[in-house]
Every structure is written in C-alpha cells, then in structure tokens.
Design an enzyme around this catalytic site. Structure first.
Site, PDB file in Angstrom:
ATOM      1  N   ASP A 207       0.831  -1.197   0.000  1.00 43.66           N
ATOM      2  CA  ASP A 207       0.000   0.000   0.000  1.00 43.66           C
ATOM      3  C   ASP A 207       0.872   1.256   0.000  1.00 43.66           C
ATOM      4  OD1 ASP A 207      -2.599   1.223   0.227  1.00 43.66           O
ATOM      5  OD2 ASP A 207      -1.957   1.840   2.220  1.00 43.66           O
TER       6      ASP A 207
ATOM      7  N   THR B 116      -3.219   5.789  -4.417  1.00 45.27           N
ATOM      8  CA  THR B 116      -2.125   6.579  -3.841  1.00 45.27           C
ATOM      9  C   THR B 116      -0.820   6.356  -4.597  1.00 45.27           C
ATOM     10  OG1 THR B 116      -1.804   4.812  -2.243  1.00 45.27           O
ATOM     11  CG2 THR B 116      -3.025   6.726  -1.510  1.00 45.27           C
ATOM     12  N   THR B 117      -0.548   5.101  -4.941  1.00 44.15           N
ATOM     13  CA  THR B 117       0.699   4.825  -5.646  1.00 44.15           C
ATOM     14  C   THR B 117       0.689   5.523  -7.000  1.00 44.15           C
ATOM     15  OG1 THR B 117       0.600   2.672  -4.599  1.00 44.15           O
ATOM     16  CG2 THR B 117       2.269   2.969  -6.288  1.00 44.15           C
TER      17      THR B 117
ATOM     18  N   ASP C  54      -9.311   0.076   1.216  1.00 45.57           N
ATOM     19  CA  ASP C  54      -9.292   0.730  -0.096  1.00 45.57           C
ATOM     20  C   ASP C  54     -10.530   0.322  -0.895  1.00 45.57           C
ATOM     21  OD1 ASP C  54      -6.878   1.751   0.624  1.00 45.57           O
ATOM     22  OD2 ASP C  54      -5.730   0.902  -1.041  1.00 45.57           O
TER      23      ASP C  54
HETATM   24  P1  ADP Z   1      -2.778   2.453  -6.320  1.00 49.36           P
HETATM   25  O1  ADP Z   1      -2.190   2.723  -4.986  1.00 49.36           O
HETATM   26  O2  ADP Z   1      -2.485   3.548  -7.273  1.00 49.36           O
HETATM   27  O3  ADP Z   1      -4.207   2.076  -6.264  1.00 49.36           O
HETATM   28  P2  ADP Z   1      -2.317  -0.294  -6.991  1.00 49.36           P
HETATM   29  O4  ADP Z   1      -1.118  -1.080  -6.638  1.00 49.36           O
HETATM   30  O5  ADP Z   1      -3.591  -0.601  -6.294  1.00 49.36           O
HETATM   31  O6  ADP Z   1      -1.948   1.218  -6.861  1.00 49.36           O
HETATM   32  O7  ADP Z   1      -2.530  -0.472  -8.550  1.00 49.36           O
HETATM   33  C1  ADP Z   1      -3.559   0.152  -9.247  1.00 49.36           C
HETATM   34  C2  ADP Z   1      -3.402  -0.078 -10.719  1.00 49.36           C
HETATM   35  O8  ADP Z   1      -3.472  -1.464 -11.023  1.00 49.36           O
HETATM   36  C3  ADP Z   1      -4.523   0.590 -11.498  1.00 49.36           C
HETATM   37  O9  ADP Z   1      -3.974   1.259 -12.600  1.00 49.36           O
HETATM   38  C4  ADP Z   1      -5.386  -0.589 -11.935  1.00 49.36           C
HETATM   39  O10 ADP Z   1      -6.078  -0.341 -13.133  1.00 49.36           O
HETATM   40  C5  ADP Z   1      -4.362  -1.673 -12.110  1.00 49.36           C
HETATM   41  N1  ADP Z   1      -4.969  -3.008 -12.028  1.00 49.36           N
HETATM   42  C6  ADP Z   1      -5.659  -3.552 -11.007  1.00 49.36           C
HETATM   43  N2  ADP Z   1      -6.076  -4.797 -11.306  1.00 49.36           N
HETATM   44  C7  ADP Z   1      -5.618  -5.058 -12.551  1.00 49.36           C
HETATM   45  C8  ADP Z   1      -5.713  -6.191 -13.435  1.00 49.36           C
HETATM   46  N3  ADP Z   1      -6.359  -7.298 -13.074  1.00 49.36           N
HETATM   47  N4  ADP Z   1      -5.114  -6.081 -14.629  1.00 49.36           N
HETATM   48  C9  ADP Z   1      -4.457  -4.965 -14.995  1.00 49.36           C
HETATM   49  N5  ADP Z   1      -4.339  -3.879 -14.211  1.00 49.36           N
HETATM   50  C10 ADP Z   1      -4.904  -3.922 -13.010  1.00 49.36           C
HETATM   51 MG    MG Z   2      -5.085   0.440  -5.365  1.00 46.60          MG
END
Ligand code: ADP
Ligand code: MG
Length: 557
Positions: free
Chosen positions: A66, A99-100, A392
């Site tokens: 996270d 957030t990331t 989240d």
């Molecule tokens: P954040 O803190 O920004 O939410 P995450 O590590 O949760 O970071 O990653 C979010 C990103 O991962 C988003 O761009 C989302 O569209 C992408 N994502 C989530 N699930 C999938 C999936 N099954 N396939 C491709 N991209 C995904």
């Molecule tokens: Mg996320």
C-alpha cells in the site's frame, strides 16, 4: 553545488549553520527528492507489484503493498519528500485508493519538467501547462467514464476486486468483494434528491487472527470482543435496553491522599457498609432506568458484578471506546459518562447474542443500520495487510455507489487521456504546449510501470496500447497476466472515476508546488549527513542533502 549555493547569499545575514539554495539548484534539489519518493513506491503498482517489508526503529515489521502506508512508515525527514507524502495522504483521504498512482505520476511529471527546465523553459510556463492539462484531463475523464447502475452488484464487485488485486486481500477476493459490496449497501441511504449517500460511520472493521481469510464475515450490528464480568450473568438478551457507560461501577475514591484511619472494628464495618451501599445504589440506578445490558468502558467492582448478576443484567467491563461509539450509532444510545445522571432516554435498544467459539458478543440494533466487517486471517501480518486492502476497496465501492462513474483500468484510462491531451496540446499556444505534452507522457507511466512490474516489455506494451487507442478502443488496457492488450472493462478491471480525477489533480498540484520553489533557505545545514546515507537509498546521487531520507529508508529492505 555548494559553490553556487554560496553565491546566493551575499545580502542576507544568516547564521553560519544555515544554507541557501537558489534557482535551478533549488529546483534540482527538490525534484530529486520528490522523484526519490516516487521511485520508492513504483515497484508496488498494480496486480504484479511487489510488497515492501518495513522495519521501524523499534524493530516492528509491516509488510505491505500500500503506497500511503509505505510512505508513512518510511520516516522521511526531507521537507520536499514530505510534500509528496502529503499527495498520498490527500489521495487516501479523498479517494481511498490510487495513492501509488498519484505519487508515481507526480514523480514522472517532475522528471519531465526537469527536461523542460533544461531547455530553459520557465517554471511558470510549466506550471501553467500542467494546470491546464490537469483541468482538461478531468473533463476527459468525465467524458470517457461510464455511468453505471449503482444497483449492479456484479459491477460493484468488480471495482472492489480491481482495488484488492495484488494486495493481501487477493486470495479470497471474490468472497471479500461480496462482503464489501453487501456492507456498503447496508449503510447506503437515498437522500431527498434520490442520490445515494454512503455513511461509512456505520461500517466498522474488526480483525481477528487465527482463522482463514475465507472465514471473514459481515455482521449486522457491532461486536464486543469481551466476556461477561460474572459467570452467573446471562450471555444473551433479545429486545434489550442497553446502557453504554463511560463511568466505573466502583466505589468512588475519596480524595486522592485521604487516609482512612480506623480505630475500632465498628468504624471499619461502617466504612465497608458505606462502600457496599454506594455500589448497591449504582446498581439500583441501572435497574431503575431499565437497563438489561451494560457495556462499560471502565471497571466494575466485584461486588457490583455480583449485584448485577443477581438482577439478571448482562455486564461487560473495559469495553473499547471505539466499540461503544459504534454501538451508540447502531443502537441509538448515548454514552453516559456519569452513571448517576443516566436516564431511560440514554439507553439504546437491540439484541445481544453470544458467539461462543470466538468468545464475542454480536450486538444488533433495531433498524440494523450499522454493520461490522469481521476480517480474519492466519496471522497479524496477514490480517493487517488484508485490512488495508479491504479499506481501499470499501472506499472504492462507496464512491462508485454514490458517484456512479467508472473507468477501464489496467492503464486504459491513462493511455486514452494521454492521447486526448496530445490533441488538446495542439490547441495550446506557447511553451505551455510542451508542458501539456509532458503531462500526457507522464500519465503513460502507469501502463509502463504495470508492464514493468509484470516482467513485460514496457515499450512494446505502450506501443500496442497507443495503437489500440488510435483505433478508438477507449477501453484498451493491459492484461498483466498474459501481456495482451484487451478491453479491460469487459475483463472486469474497473476503477471509480472520482479516484482518477483526484489523482490527476493532486499529482499536478504537488508537482507545481515543487516547481514553484526557487529558493530554499534552511536553518540547518542542507548538506550535512543526518542518517548513515545507505548506498541503496534513492536520491543517493543528491549528495548529503538527502541524508535524512537515506537514514529513514535504512530500515527498508
Ligand atoms: P494504487 O495505490 O495507485 O491504487 P495499486 O497497486 O492498487 O496502486 O494499482 C492500481 C493499478 O493497477 C490501477 O492502474 C489498476 O487499473 C491496475 N490493475 C488492477 N487490477 C488489474 C488487473 N487485473 N489487470 C491490470 N491492471 C490492473
Ligand atoms: Mg489500489
């Protein structure tokens, strides 16, 4: 760098320890610090992102994926880096997810800004261009977004799953997504304008280690994880009047230092009688106002326990403050802080049942509005990371239920935005045009890093994605498992529009904040090593100015 620093301070009398960095040096310094923070979280982005293990100065360990948690735990004491962490916190507060993304895009915006600065483009033009781009991006997000039926449970589940992918919650994400959607729907009410209002105050998360994640459950009402104070008390009470008490049921201490000296046995007896009397009166008052159950935040005297048991009242002592606060919502009760003044009006109404296996009480209110999500996992670490992921996802579903607009994830929205922003840039005159283009490029960091983290070729991926969007495939995103470009919306990778709007806003605001600074006046010595400048720490190339950060990151593996 230090020579140029000194040129900047002829007119100002500053203490010998203080330092001043101006213009390009100041911008460089800040940009490097901000980028170092962004680098630190990048590898966690997306389903294939890696986890980080954080060890704090006390040796306690957090394992997480996270973004905001990582940044908070990193113990950074560089002021610019702290500004970037604020981006993450704003994103967390406003959107609960993304957030990331927000931090990584901020870092990329600054990297691109640096190139523009090197071409002698003035920071004000970059700032203006970034601002224009962010505004346009928000408008485009709204245009691209799909309005969904907020009763569409399957779709809501997909948003929860997307948010949990790659997190500790991943393993049982279908089960958890169902619980999350049910939980949010339980606490959603329609306002007078027919809009959905999600009241997360009525939703509580409880965690328990020792059982499988799949045994997590949603309970209507609240939980009190305590035993009755006395064995002879009932363990259940239906249609009960419940007193929530933040006052001990104990003998009131006379003055702190008063000594009671007893000279003959009679006096001792009187003294004890008086204590007994006091306790008796307290319990009588509880009986008089009609309470069947007492959840007390403070202690309950042994004798009072005995009286309460005799009256058939179920009592719990040392209940958690947060539990009482939640129950006051669930039961419509007031928390009484002075037992003597308690009246029947203060009581709440509901049912208390016992879960013998877990040794806890379920407390349900009459209108059953409050719900508790009981998260289970084998160990504390598992449950903690699960909770972060579920938190989240709860925010994501809550937003989707109230806002109704969603987007295709997996980089689809970012590539589409970049494409549209490049078109928009053509209409922008002056140097700002370059900044808008730089902003478009920065958004494409998301699919690039998603690919990178999945061990795919990020350039090939971007080329394929751009080609698909050129053809009009608005939902073309990356399938991180196969490496293929596909309609991620169809595939169920769905994100709320609001979080993305917030991310583009906060990223550009943070980048602009950094770019606006052309002068750093520090009371301390900017180039003094504070930490032990770990070689692996990002920003190592910055010289000692990042020492504080290097030190803070020392515990990160
Ligand atoms: P954040 O803190 O920004 O939410 P995450 O590590 O949760 O970071 O990653 C979010 C990103 O991962 C988003 O761009 C989302 O569209 C992408 N994502 C989530 N699930 C999938 C999936 N099954 N396939 C491709 N991209 C995904
Ligand atoms: Mg996320």
């Amino acid at each position: 760098m230090s020579q140029r620093m000194q040129q900047g301070q002829p007119m100002i009398v500053m203490s010998e320890d203080s330092q001043r960095v101006k213009d390009r040096d100041a911008q460089d310094y800040n940009i490097q610090a901000a980028r170092a923070v962004a680098e630190a979280v990048r590898s966690t982005l997306g389903p294939k992102g890696m986890d980080k293990m954080l060890v704090d100065s006390m040796g306690s360990v957090t394992i997480t994926n996270d973004g905001v948690t990582i940044l908070k735990e990193m113990d950074i004491d560089n002021p610019t880096a702290e500004m970037i962490i604020e981006v993450a916190e704003t994103q967390e507060d406003e959107a609960g997810d993304g957030t990331t993304t927000a931090v990584a895009v901020t870092g990329e915006l600054l990297k691109n800004a640096e190139e523009l600065l090197e071409q002698d483009i003035h920071p004000t033009a970059i700032i203006k261009g970034f601002h224009m781009a962010a505004e346009q991006a928000r408008a485009e997000i709204d245009d691209v977004a799909t309005e969904i039926d907020t009763d569409d449970e399957e779709l809501l589940k997909r948003t929860a799953e997307t948010s949990m992918t790659g997190k500790g919650a991943e393993v049982n994400k279908e089960h958890l997504a169902q619980l999350i959607v049910d939980a949010v729907r339980q606490v959603t009410v329609e306002n007078d304008d027919g809009e959905n209002v999600v009241d997360l105050e009525f939703l509580k998360i409880e965690t328990q280690s020792g059982r499988a994640v799949g045994e997590s459950d949603l309970l209507v009402g609240g939980i009190i994880d305590k035993d009755p104070v006395h064995d002879d008390m009932p363990t259940e009470a239906t249609d009960a009047n419940v007193l929530l008490l933040n006052d001990p049921i104990e003998v009131e201490e006379t003055d702190v230092d008063t000594e009671v000296s007893v000279t003959d046995p009679d006096q001792l007896q009187k003294f004890l009688d008086r204590e007994e009397q006091q306790l008796r009166e307290k319990v009588d008052h509880i009986v008089d106002i009609g309470a069947d159950v007492v959840f007390c935040q403070k202690g309950i005297d042994d004798l009072a326990q005995h009286y309460l048991a005799k009256e058939g009242i179920l009592a719990v002592r040392r209940a958690k403050k947060s539990d009482l606060e939640f129950l006051s919502e669930v039961l419509g009760a007031s928390i009484v802080s002075d037992l003597e003044s308690a009246t029947a009006e203060d009581l709440g109404f509901g049912s208390v049942t016992r879960d013998d296996e877990d040794e806890l009480f379920y407390v349900e209110g009459e209108d059953a509005h409050g719900v508790t999500l009981l998260l289970r996992g084998s160990t504390e670490h598992v449950v903690d990371e699960l909770e972060r992921g579920v938190n989240d996802a709860l925010d994501v579903v809550a937003q989707t239920v109230s806002d109704g607009r969603v987007l295709a994830g997996g980089g689809a929205i970012e590539v589409e935005l970049a494409d549209r922003l490049r078109d928009y840039a053509d209409s922008v005159s002056g140097r700002e045009q370059l900044a808008v283009e730089a902003y478009a490029d920065a958004l494409e960091l998301v699919p690039r890093v998603l690919a990178e983290n999945a061990g795919l070729d990020s350039i090939d991926t971007l080329v394929d994605l751009r080609a698909a969007h050129d053809k009009g495939d608005v939902h073309a995103g990356l399938n991180v498992y196969t490496g293929d470009v596909e309609d991620t919306f169809e595939a169920g990778v769905i994100e709320p529009a609001h979080a993305k709007e917030q991310a583009v806003t906060s990223a550009s605001e943070a980048a602009n904040l950094v770019l606006k600074i052309d002068d750093i006046i520090s009371a301390g010595d900017l180039s003094t090593d504070k930490g032990d400048d770990e070689e692996g720490a990002p920003g190592g190339g910055m010289g000692g100015g990042m020492g504080g950060m290097g030190g803070g990151m020392g515990g990160m593996m």
